[in-house]
Structures are given as structure tokens and as C-alpha cells.
Design an enzyme around this catalytic site. Structure first.
Site, PDB file in Angstrom:
ATOM      1  N   MET A  85      -1.494  -2.245  -4.147  1.00 23.54           N
ATOM      2  CA  MET A  85      -2.390  -1.538  -4.319  1.00 23.54           C
ATOM      3  C   MET A  85      -1.452   0.056  -3.926  1.00 23.54           C
ATOM      4  O   MET A  85      -1.709   0.863  -3.203  1.00 23.54           O
ATOM      5  CB  MET A  85      -3.032  -2.017  -3.195  1.00 23.54           C
ATOM      6  CG  MET A  85      -3.840  -2.810  -2.849  1.00 23.54           C
ATOM      7  SD  MET A  85      -4.548  -3.630  -0.791  1.00 23.54           S
ATOM      8  CE  MET A  85      -3.214  -4.377  -0.540  1.00 23.54           C
ATOM      9  N   MET A  88     -11.518  -8.549  -4.785  1.00 24.10           N
ATOM     10  CA  MET A  88     -12.194  -7.531  -3.041  1.00 24.10           C
ATOM     11  C   MET A  88     -13.567  -8.022  -3.360  1.00 24.10           C
ATOM     12  O   MET A  88     -14.275  -7.381  -3.799  1.00 24.10           O
ATOM     13  CB  MET A  88     -11.493  -6.236  -3.679  1.00 24.10           C
ATOM     14  CG  MET A  88     -10.114  -5.538  -3.812  1.00 24.10           C
ATOM     15  SD  MET A  88      -8.887  -6.272  -3.393  1.00 24.10           S
ATOM     16  CE  MET A  88      -9.446  -6.189  -1.128  1.00 24.10           C
ATOM     17  N   MET A  98       0.850  -1.618   0.113  1.00 23.99           N
ATOM     18  CA  MET A  98       0.044  -0.364   0.213  1.00 23.99           C
ATOM     19  C   MET A  98       1.128   1.379   0.073  1.00 23.99           C
ATOM     20  O   MET A  98       1.457   0.995   1.268  1.00 23.99           O
ATOM     21  CB  MET A  98      -0.614   0.088   1.285  1.00 23.99           C
ATOM     22  CG  MET A  98      -1.402  -1.198   1.655  1.00 23.99           C
ATOM     23  SD  MET A  98      -3.446  -1.111   2.782  1.00 23.99           S
ATOM     24  CE  MET A  98      -3.487  -2.440   2.136  1.00 23.99           C
TER      25      MET A  98
END
Ligand code: DX5
Ligand code: ZN
Length: 239
Positions: free
Chosen positions: A72, A141, A41
């Protein structure tokens, strides 16, 4: 514990003890995990910040299990060679985060990794329409990306059934096999239902790392998941 062929449990290190990542990797694999899921992330594509390639490189010597890097991040491409070099086996990314999705998928394979596309809860399946032949994995997801410990979004089950039908149709037409992974809110109580919707690879963070055995391993929770999968009646149908 062998379990059904082709059903893989992938602990997400996001909920592991970051001060002891190598040990945590060894412990989940010794407890029956098949794949190590690494959530990357960038505090830009998602509002959280986690691991870079150096951390992937540091955990690589601790296991022979495939390392599944879930990017991500935005942009994507510059990080692909870095994670490939750091020992990733699978690299997946979100299509909205790449200017050229087909190019990024090709780039991942050119670097010797398996390529995955990740669809957020609101992302349409038509992202898959023209790239099935470039995919090794589709990751759905079942929460919005960014944090562990969120509740599973039930609508994802219908989406998984549709993706499973697309994968079976793709295979029936001579295409390669594509893993169908789910990420978010997976636990022993819902894993069988998710498997029946066609998922074969199950990411679980808080459910696994939040339930250590007294000896610090994770045999009970991973065993519960494996038993639930063994008890699920799974069909695979082409569309
Ligand atoms: C969320 C991450 C997940 C997360 C799942 O953005 O992609 O991999 O670790 O955590 P749980 O299993 O706790 O929902
Ligand atoms: Zn993830």
C-alpha cells in the site's frame, strides 16, 4: 488439518505482536496458516506506516510458508526489487498507485515473484481487462486499506463472484490459474460465505491475532476457520 485443497488462510501480521514477529509467524504456521500476509504502508498512499523490506528479510528465516507482500505504497516500482531480495514470494500493489500497471506486473515476475493486483472497494473490475495473463493473484479489499479491525463490506461478495467468473473463463481459454484473495474483516463467522463467493485465499489479521489460545498459539481460531471452509459448499463456474 488439511482442509479443502486450494483454500488458503493468510494471517496478516498487521495485528501481530510487533516485538515478537518471528515467533508470531512460527505460531500461526504451526497453527495451520498457509501464507503470511505482510501489509506494507507508507503514510502516503494510506494514512499509516508499517514494514519495510528489512522486516520482510527478518521474518523470512522463520518460515517456509509463502510471504505475501501487500504494497500500500505510492510509487510502487522501486520497492519491488527490494522486497524480492528480502524473500517475498508474492508482491501485490494497487493499480492507482502505479503509473504503468502492466510494467509493474512484469517487473514483479522478472524478479521471480508472483504478481498480484489489489482492488479497493470502489475500484472497478476493468483494471483486470487487459492484464489477466500477467496476474498470479487478484486481491479484493473488503475494507478500505490502511487499518486492521474494520468491518467487512458486504458488496465485496458480489465483486468476488464476478472475479471468480473471470478467472474461470480465463482458465477455460487456456490461461493460468489466478488466486483470488480477500482482505479485511474476515473471521470464522463469515469465511464460509466468502468462500462460496469464489475466494480461495483469506487474509485475517485481528480475528486471528486477537484470539490467542492460552498457550499463545492460534489453533482454535484457525481451526474454526478451517472447519467453516470444510463445511462450505463451493462451486467453480466459468462465465
Ligand atoms: C488493511 C490490511 C489488512 C488488515 C486486515 O489495509 O490490508 O491486511 O490487516 O485486518 P483485519 O483482518 O483485522 O480486517
Ligand atoms: Zn493486506
Amino acid at each position: 488439518m488439511e482442509g479443502l485443497p486450494g483454500l488458503r488462510i493468510a494471517p496478516s501480521l498487521l495485528s501481530a505482536d510487533f516485538a515478537r514477529l518471528g515467533e508470531e509467524v512460527q505460531r500461526v504456521v504451526a497453527s495451520g496458516a498457509d501464507v503470511i500476509h505482510v501489509d506494507v504502508m507508507d503514510n502516503h498512499y494510506v494514512p499509516n506506516l508499517t514494514f519495510g523490506p528489512v522486516v520482510c528479510k527478518a521474518i523470512r528465516p522463520h518460515t517456509e510458508a509463502p510471504i505475501d507482500v501487500h504494497l500500500m505504497v505510492k510509487p510502487v516500482d522501486a520497492l519491488v526489487p527490494m522486497f524480492a531480495e528480502a524473500g517475498a514470494d508474492i508482491i501485490s500493489f494497487h493499480p492507482e498507485a502505479s503509473e504503468h500497471v502492466d510494467r509493474t506486473l512484469t517487473l514483479i515476475r522478472e524478479h521471480g515473484c508472483r504478481a498480484g493486483l489489489v482492488l479497493n472497494p470502489a475500484a472497478p473490475l476493468n483494471w483486470l481487462d487487459h492484464v489477466m495473463g500477467r496476474l498470479d493473484m487478484i486481491l479484493l479489499m473488503s475494507v478500505n486499506p490502511g487499518f486492521g479491525g474494520q468491518a467487512f463490506i458486504p458488496e465485496t461478495l458480489r465483486k468476488a463472484r464476478e472475479v471468480r467468473a473471470r478467472i474461470e473463463a480465463h482458465k477455460a481459454a487456456g490461461g493460468n490459474d489466478i488466486w483470488l484473495e480477500i482482505d479485511g474483516g474476515v473471521k470464522p463467522a463469515n469465511i464460509a460465505e466468502i468462500a462460496r463467493a469464489g475466494v480461495d485465499t483469506f487474509v485475517a489479521g485481528s480475528a486471528i491475532f486477537g484470539a490467542p489460545d492460552p498457550d499463545g498459539f492460534y489453533r482454535n481460531v484457525i481451526g474454526d476457520m478451517r472447519r467453516a471452509l470444510d463445511g462450505a459448499h463451493i462451486e467453480r463456474r466459468a462465465a
